[in-house]
Motif scaffolding. Structure first.
Motif, short mmCIF file in Angstrom:
data_model
loop_
_atom_site.label_atom_id
_atom_site.label_comp_id
_atom_site.label_asym_id
_atom_site.label_seq_id
_atom_site.Cartn_x
_atom_site.Cartn_y
_atom_site.Cartn_z
N PRO A 32 0.78 -1.24 0.00
CA PRO A 32 0.00 0.00 0.00
C PRO A 32 0.81 1.29 0.00
O PRO A 32 0.25 2.36 -0.16
CB PRO A 32 -0.77 -0.12 1.31
CG PRO A 32 0.21 -0.78 2.23
CD PRO A 32 1.03 -1.72 1.37
N ASP A 33 2.14 1.22 0.21
CA ASP A 33 2.92 2.44 0.47
C ASP A 33 3.56 3.02 -0.78
O ASP A 33 4.56 3.71 -0.69
CB ASP A 33 4.00 2.15 1.52
CG ASP A 33 5.05 1.17 1.02
OD1 ASP A 33 4.71 0.34 0.15
OD2 ASP A 33 6.19 1.24 1.49
N THR A 34 3.01 2.75 -1.93
CA THR A 34 3.55 3.30 -3.17
C THR A 34 2.42 3.47 -4.17
O THR A 34 1.38 2.81 -4.07
CB THR A 34 4.63 2.36 -3.75
OG1 THR A 34 5.07 2.88 -5.01
CG2 THR A 34 4.09 0.96 -3.95
N LYS A 35 2.60 4.36 -5.12
CA LYS A 35 1.60 4.55 -6.16
C LYS A 35 1.66 3.44 -7.20
O LYS A 35 0.76 3.32 -8.04
CB LYS A 35 1.79 5.91 -6.82
CG LYS A 35 1.52 7.08 -5.88
CD LYS A 35 1.69 8.41 -6.58
CE LYS A 35 1.41 9.57 -5.63
NZ LYS A 35 1.58 10.89 -6.28
N ARG A 36 2.73 2.67 -7.15
CA ARG A 36 2.81 1.53 -8.05
C ARG A 36 1.84 0.44 -7.58
O ARG A 36 1.68 0.21 -6.40
CB ARG A 36 4.23 0.97 -8.07
CG ARG A 36 5.27 2.00 -8.50
CD ARG A 36 6.66 1.47 -8.25
NE ARG A 36 7.68 2.47 -8.56
CZ ARG A 36 8.97 2.32 -8.28
NH1 ARG A 36 9.39 1.22 -7.69
NH2 ARG A 36 9.82 3.28 -8.60
N HIS A 37 1.24 -0.24 -8.50
CA HIS A 37 0.27 -1.29 -8.17
C HIS A 37 1.00 -2.63 -8.14
O HIS A 37 1.29 -3.21 -9.19
CB HIS A 37 -0.88 -1.30 -9.17
CG HIS A 37 -1.65 -0.01 -9.20
ND1 HIS A 37 -2.62 0.30 -8.27
CD2 HIS A 37 -1.58 1.08 -10.02
CE1 HIS A 37 -3.13 1.48 -8.51
NE2 HIS A 37 -2.51 2.00 -9.57
N GLN A 38 1.29 -3.10 -6.94
CA GLN A 38 2.09 -4.32 -6.78
C GLN A 38 1.41 -5.27 -5.80
O GLN A 38 1.07 -4.87 -4.68
CB GLN A 38 3.49 -3.96 -6.26
CG GLN A 38 4.28 -3.04 -7.18
CD GLN A 38 5.62 -2.63 -6.58
OE1 GLN A 38 5.91 -2.92 -5.42
NE2 GLN A 38 6.42 -1.93 -7.36
N TRP A 39 1.20 -6.50 -6.24
CA TRP A 39 0.65 -7.53 -5.36
C TRP A 39 0.89 -8.90 -5.98
O TRP A 39 1.22 -9.04 -7.16
CB TRP A 39 -0.84 -7.31 -5.10
CG TRP A 39 -1.70 -7.20 -6.32
CD1 TRP A 39 -2.23 -8.22 -7.05
CD2 TRP A 39 -2.16 -5.98 -6.94
NE1 TRP A 39 -2.98 -7.73 -8.09
CE2 TRP A 39 -2.97 -6.36 -8.05
CE3 TRP A 39 -1.98 -4.62 -6.68
CZ2 TRP A 39 -3.56 -5.43 -8.88
CZ3 TRP A 39 -2.59 -3.70 -7.50
CH2 TRP A 39 -3.37 -4.10 -8.59
N VAL A 40 0.71 -9.93 -5.16
CA VAL A 40 0.86 -11.32 -5.59
C VAL A 40 -0.51 -11.85 -5.98
O VAL A 40 -1.48 -11.73 -5.22
CB VAL A 40 1.47 -12.17 -4.46
CG1 VAL A 40 1.44 -13.65 -4.82
CG2 VAL A 40 2.91 -11.71 -4.19
#
Length: 519
Positions: A248-256
């Motif tokens: 959640p701590d970045t504007k990049r959309h990152q998840w598994v």
């Protein structure tokens, strides 16, 4: 663990059993609070939303506002509402309501239950016949029905038999469910990873940022199928579920987006989680955004100390927050673990059976059995002199004891079990010399085999003092001494130094370490 701590733990466990036997197994199991998610509710049918938007299976929760409730599609006595509690629970009752602001409620129902959603049983009455429960008499009041005798089940079905105007229902299941708790929170669980990015500015991607409540996440340094996030639960615990979130701590959309699970009790031999007779590891569905929690309950729970999550596919980058659901550990911690306080959770004893050293070569000799330095980390807290390490100044001016933790660890404190000569041994010379002891000091360092003057006058900052306990108010002469560092100190080597009282008629003093536990 010393006898006093054992007694407190025993009393605590007896209290829990007494509360259970005294009728404390009567808590709402999650429909009202939202702990039971929408996807854990299902029904034989539901009135379509275009006909009535206030009717939906997700509204089948006690005290829903306005006219919200679950409403069967048709007015026939073959409808049911199913609740998946996630893990097995002891069910002692159910509470029901009708549909508020409508004259609709269920007046009679039966109840079936299952552990796997395939094999079902109905509750029965004293005659062994399928029990029929009396339902509500209006749309607002809460009706509580006891399930007697209590049942153990994961899945609960309410079968509608009779109703007023239309089969509509709001529900809560009552009972107790110990094994539906988050068991992976630090500091009691140690989180590590295959790789990670170092701390950068305000963002952090380290393994300790991977617990489910953080506003950061673990980010793998390498984007391949060999990455993993590991939870060390301490004493082996039963794992019944897993939950994940994105970063959640970045504007990049990152998840598994998907992952597999493996588990171990020694971190050497690993087992992949599989279900049924499947030959391949089960692939769990991951997240679809960075904020929404995704939860899976296991059809085949396992017991393990180490659990790894292996990202299988991901969105933009491997970034993950995760938690494990299961049963908290009760009773004795077992070898290699300790409780810092009698009622706290078990944590790893970092010094358990690790190499030791003393600057008095007698007590470091392998064949020197009486008072050998290694007796302080053998896992036995017996306060018998022959089972304890001895530190004295008979051959050295400033005695030093050391344990090698194997690699750099974050040290928070040390628990020292001592011998005080309370009539357990006839060797009174040690007892006399104990009272010439003035204070004990604990240090943490990355350098091995340091003498006392090197610990107290370290010019390079490689030594940090953890804590001191002195003879003031007889604090030094308690059986259990707790050296609280106040903060975590990184280091591989933990030292304990002993100092005597100045200006005594004899300068000889002794410290006896029956067990040294580092956490």
């Amino acid at each position: 663990m010393r006898i006093g701590a054992r007694v407190l733990v025993l009393l605590y466990n007896l209290l829990l059993q007494w509360k259970h036997s005294a009728g404390e197994c009567a808590r709402p199991l999650g429909l009202t609070t939202g702990a039971v998610r929408d996807w854990q509710l299902s029904a034989s049918s539901t009135l379509p939303q275009d006909l009535d938007p206030e009717c939906h299976v997700r509204y089948a929760r006690l005290h829903q506002p306005r006219g919200r409730a679950w409403c069967a599609r048709t007015k026939t006595p073959d409808h049911w509402l199913l609740v998946d509690l996630g893990v097995a629970a002891e069910v002692t009752g159910v509470m029901t309501q009708g549909r508020a602001d409508r004259d609709e409620w269920v007046t009679a129902f039966s109840l079936s239950y299952s552990q796997d959603a395939f094999r079902w049983d109905f509750t029965v009455d004293v005659d062994g016949q399928r029990k029929v429960y009396s339902g509500n008499s209006d749309a607002h009041s809460v009706r509580h029905n006891y399930v007697e005798p209590p049942i153990t089940a994961r899945f609960i079905r309410i079968h509608v038999l009779e109703w007023n105007r239309h089969p509509s229902l709001r529900l809560e299941v009552v009972g107790c469910q110990e094994c539906n708790q988050l068991i992976s929170n630090p500091p009691f669980t140690k989180i590590t990873a295959s790789s990670y990015y170092p701390w950068i500015r305000k963002n952090s991607c380290q393994p300790e940022d991977a617990h489910i409540f953080t506003h950061r996440a673990w980010c793998a340094r390498h984007m391949n199928e060999h990455q993993w996030l590991q939870f060390d639960l301490g004493p082996p615990a039963q794992v019944v579920g897993v939950l994940t979130k994105g970063r959640p701590d970045t504007k990049r959309h990152q998840w598994v987006t998907s992952y597999t699970i493996s588990y171990s009790n020694d971190s050497v031999v690993w087992y992949s989680y599989k279900e049924g007779n499947h030959l391949h590891p089960k692939v769990f569905g991951g997240n679809m955004d960075r904020s929404t929690e995704r939860r899976h309950y296991l059809n085949q729970p396992f017991t393990a100390r180490f659990v790894r999550i292996h990202p299988y596919t991901w969105h933009h980058a491997i970034a993950l927050r995760a938690g494990l659901i299961g049963c908290p550990h009760h009773g004795e911690c077992g070898q290699g673990f300790l409780r810092v306080t009698p009622l706290s959770r078990c944590v790893a004893n970092l010094a358990y059976r690790k190499p030791t050293w003393v600057n008095d070569r007698r007590h470091g000799w392998k064949d020197w059995h009486y008072g050998n330095a290694a007796l302080a980390v053998d896992g036995s807290s017996d306060t018998v002199l022959a089972r304890c390490a001895i530190l004295d100044n008979y051959y050295v001016d400033q005695p030093v004891w050391m344990v090698d933790l194997g690699w750099k660890e974050d040290v928070s404190g040390v628990i020292l079990t001592t011998w005080q000569g309370a009539g357990q041994d006839k060797v009174m010379v040690y007892h006399d010399y104990l009272y010439n002891l003035d204070h004990l000091t604990v240090y943490v360092s990355n350098r091995p085999r340091l003498e006392s003057y090197q610990l107290t006058l370290s010019p390079d900052g490689n030594v940090t003092r953890c804590a001191v306990i002195s003879r003031a108010n007889n604090a030094l002469f308690r059986e259990r001494l707790h050296f609280d560092c106040g903060t975590t100190l990184p280091g591989r080597f933990v030292y304990i130094t002993a100092s005597g009282v100045p200006n005594r008629w004899t300068q000889l003093y002794t410290a006896v370490f029956c067990e040294v536990e580092v956490y």
